[in-house]
Design an enzyme around this catalytic site. Structure first.
Site, mmCIF file in Angstrom:
data_model
loop_
_atom_site.group_PDB
_atom_site.id
_atom_site.type_symbol
_atom_site.label_atom_id
_atom_site.label_comp_id
_atom_site.label_asym_id
_atom_site.label_seq_id
_atom_site.Cartn_x
_atom_site.Cartn_y
_atom_site.Cartn_z
ATOM 1 N N GLU A 180 1.044 -1.249 0.161
ATOM 2 C CA GLU A 180 -0.013 -0.111 -0.034
ATOM 3 C C GLU A 180 0.935 1.466 0.009
ATOM 4 O O GLU A 180 0.777 2.050 1.018
ATOM 5 C CB GLU A 180 -1.111 0.047 1.246
ATOM 6 N N GLU A 249 -6.922 -7.284 -1.219
ATOM 7 C CA GLU A 249 -7.667 -7.436 -0.075
ATOM 8 C C GLU A 249 -9.109 -7.101 -0.444
ATOM 9 O O GLU A 249 -9.263 -5.864 -0.632
ATOM 10 C CB GLU A 249 -6.871 -6.482 0.680
#
Length: 727
Positions: A180, A249
């Site tokens: 991320e 995710e």
């Protein structure tokens, strides 16, 4: 001899043949494993968040739920607790976990990071890394890159030595570098982009034989695949037309923080999100989390993340199936697998069926056709006509037709029963509670550091403990007006967090608490001072180190000041710049009170519980026998305040009976989901029950040790069992 040579040659040729067919590549449609495009469903199960005896069962339940792969981070702080000293045993046995995945016939996505976020202490970084000279995390910084590369190479080498990459015949089909990083890269500017490019190049050059991914990193350089994280990812397209759409995710729920509500994501919405992604051409979905587990010990980050990491996942914290989430997703996987031949061979043709309704049709060779009929309206059903047939679509749903005719699944139509978990009594009784009190008066004598001014907490403790004492004194003149009936002085203390307990002359004057929204806190309260020397002792408590945010390694914890006494005759008195003494940790920690081997050498006192007598800074211990049966177990700590708990020397984690505040209203599955949408548990403790793995117990005489910071009733602590009924 010739026969042996022949057998050996045949064996080697067979091995070479197998390895020649062990490959993972990708194209614009999907991952290509051994020459075949695959639609894959994966689930996150983090090995240190459950006990090793649970791993095999969790993996099998994932497989039975229709998953093709398991996804896990690698936890640098656990594996390298000090520079060059590695731990891969017990809950840290990564190799064993991956081999169990392989034995179950599943693939594995290894997310090395080594930054992981994950609501984990310090984002998975070992705290010693902060003190490498000249270091700055996650940017174009040589000390950081050197340490990161060394650990990444260590993990890859271990995987290669055990032949665990798919290119070697193992289960690992994907690896992730960084995590991320998109927003962080922008914050660092050109240095961030340089670091990201370096990390990708470094990873690819490790030659694992499987693709690397970077999640939430739009400009991930070739051949690294950029991927999506979020509640929905149907909007996502990879940065090159020849890369597949991967959802690393798909958030099945959300994490909890002490003092916050419990989060619930309706499975109808989760299934709708997954179907939306697949109908748009997505080919890999990983559920984060599929089993969330438990933040044992002091591993929870945030700060303020609860010990439970249940995440409203299809398999709950205790390893039990959460219905209808588990079965409804299993049925979704089965329906999409029926569509797989058409999905991997064709591109969708999109047709409007109404203002909010669409058909995504995959059709290749004759007889190979799959359709997804969607209704995006959040409160109105729709009847649509497709291929001269009528279909009724509930609001906010997708119907799947694997043959473009027969509807086999609708994301909003749940057939499974619902599990209702209960915490029920066991036959285990806590025997002979005894106590040990922290001796605050001896802290000055035990102090190891005395300096002028206030020190940042982590720089002193190095995260060896949650606790740091700040101690000083203030002299009060006998002529002060407040001593003759005036208003008591006010003590104000500014702290960077996370919790502060204030003691004046050995007595608890009060406490202040931060929150995830605002870690900083200010204690302001009238205090009892007398003429002469008054002792001021501030116990600063960390509740997990930050796990995300720009340059979070530089954020402060502890008492930063000012510390001021107001209401004196000559005006405010600032204590911040005077001499302070520091003591790292608690006396009970130094004496290792939680250890079964140390118990007999300590002078514990028999506890005679007095109603409503809540004593701060008190250790409690008792023994219990393991209950019969095999149902999962938990400690009921609803009668306690805040602290930590151990079973047979192993830390269950932090507990805190903080009552939940939030927006607990009725919950509809329809409409865009965000973590603030479906909350419950307001007005109750965020976490009352704390998972006790059965593998931690002996048949008889199990030791429970509790450290209580602010006061509680240990006589009401109970061991309970988790049982589920179906409705």
């Amino acid at each position: 001899m010739e026969a042996k040579c022949f057998v050996l040659c045949v064996t080697l040729l067979n091995l070479l043949f197998q390895l020649s067919h062990c490959s993972v590549t990708y194209d614009r449609k999907a991952l290509v494993i051994n020459g075949q495009r695959k639609i894959l469903f994966s689930g996150s199960i983090h090995y240190p968040r459950s006990s090793p005896d649970m791993w095999e069962g969790l993996i099998q339940k994932a497989k039975d739920g229709g998953l093709d792969a398991i996804d896990t981070y690698v936890f640098w702080d656990l594996h390298e607790p000090s520079p060059g000293n590695y731990n891969f045993e017990g809950r840290c046995d990564l190799i064993r976990f991956i081999k169990l995945v392989h034995e179950a016939g599943l693939y594995l996505h290894l997310r090395i990071g080594p930054y992981i976020c994950a609501e984990w202490n310090f984002g998975g970084f070992p705290v010693w890394l902060k003190y490498v000279p000249g270091i700055s995390f996650r940017t174009d910084n040589e000390p950081f890159k050197m340490a990161m590369q060394r650990f990444t190479e260590k993990i890859v080498e271990m995987m290669k030595n055990e032949r665990l990459f798919q290119s070697q015949g193992g289960p690992i089909i994907l690896s992730q570098i960084e995590n991320e990083y998109g927003l962080e890269s922008k914050s660092f500017g050109s240095a961030g982009h340089s670091y990201m490019s370096w990390a990708a190049k470094m990873a690819v050059e490790l030659d694992t034989g499987v693709p690397w991914v970077m999640c939430k990193e739009d400009d991930a350089p070739d051949p690294v695949i950029n991927t999506c994280n979020g509640f929905y990812c149907d909007y996502f397209s990879p940065n090159k037309p020849y890369k597949p759409a991967i959802w690393t995710e798909a958030w099945t729920g959300w994490f909890e923080e002490f003092g916050g509500p419990i989060h619930h994501r309706p499975v109808e919405d989760l299934a709708f999100a997954v179907a939306r992604f697949i109908q748009k051409g997505g080919s890999f979905v990983n559920y984060y989390m599929y089993h969330g587990g438990t933040n044992f010990g002091r591993t929870a980050g945030g700060p303020f993340i609860t010990t439970s990491y249940d995440y409203d996942a299809p398999i709950d914290e205790y390893g039990l199936l959460r219905q209808p989430k588990y079965n409804h997703l299993k049925e979704l996987h089965n329906a999409i697998k029926l569509c797989e031949p058409a999905l991997i061979a064709a591109d969708p043709k999109v047709t409007a069926l109404g203002n909010y309704e669409q058909a995504h049709v995959y059709s290749s060779k004759p007889g190979q056709c799959a359709a997804f009929l969607s209704n995006y309206h959040w409160d109105k059903s729709a009847r649509v006509t497709f291929n001269n047939m009528h279909y009724d679509l509930p609001p906010w749903s997708i119907t799947i037709l694997p043959d473009c005719k027969n509807a086999v699944y609708n994301t909003a139509t749940v057939r499974s029963k619902t599990t209702l978990p209960q915490m029920l009594p066991t036959n285990a009784r806590m025997l002979s509670w005894e106590t040990f009190n922290e001796d605050i008066s001896s802290n000055d004598v035990d102090a190891k550091i005395t300096v002028v001014g206030l020190l940042e907490q982590l720089n002193v403790t190095r995260d060896a403990t949650d606790y740091l004492w700040y101690m000083t004194s203030v002299e009060i003149s006998s002529t002060e007006s407040f001593l003759r009936g005036g208003s008591s002085p006010i003590l104000s203390v500014d702290s960077a967090g996370h919790v502060l307990h204030v003691f004046v002359n050995g007595q608890l004057s009060g406490s202040s608490f931060g929150s995830q929204e605002n870690r900083k806190l200010t204690f302001t309260k009238a205090v009892n001072l007398h003429a002469g020397i008054n002792g001021i002792a501030l116990l600063s408590v960390a509740v997990g180190l930050p796990n995300n945010g720009h340059r979070f390694e530089t954020w402060s914890t502890g008492v930063v000041g000012p510390v001021v006494v107001h209401g004196l005759d000559h005006g405010p008195r600032d204590l911040s710049r005077q001499k302070w003494s520091y003591k790292v940790g608690l006396k009970g920690e130094a004496m290792n009170l939680a250890s079964p081997t140390k118990i007999s050498s300590i002078d514990w006192l028999k506890e005679s519980f007095v109603a409503n007598e809540y004593r701060p800074l008190t250790w409690y211990k008792a023994y219990f026998n393991a209950p019969r049966g095999n149902e999962p177990l938990a400690l009921d700590l609803g009668s306690m305040g805040k602290g930590q708990v151990w079973i047979n020397g192993q830390s269950i984690g932090r507990y805190w009976t903080a009552y939940a505040k939030g927006q607990c209203n009725t919950c509809s599955y329809a409409g865009t989901f965000r973590q603030a949408k479906c909350q419950y548990g307001c007005g109750k403790p965020t976490q009352r029950w704390y998972h006790v793995p059965r593998s931690w117990l002996k048949p008889v005489r199990n030791l429970v040790v509790v450290f209580e910071e602010i006061g509680g009733d240990a006589s009401k602590i109970a061991l309970v069992r988790r049982s589920v009924t179906y409705v």
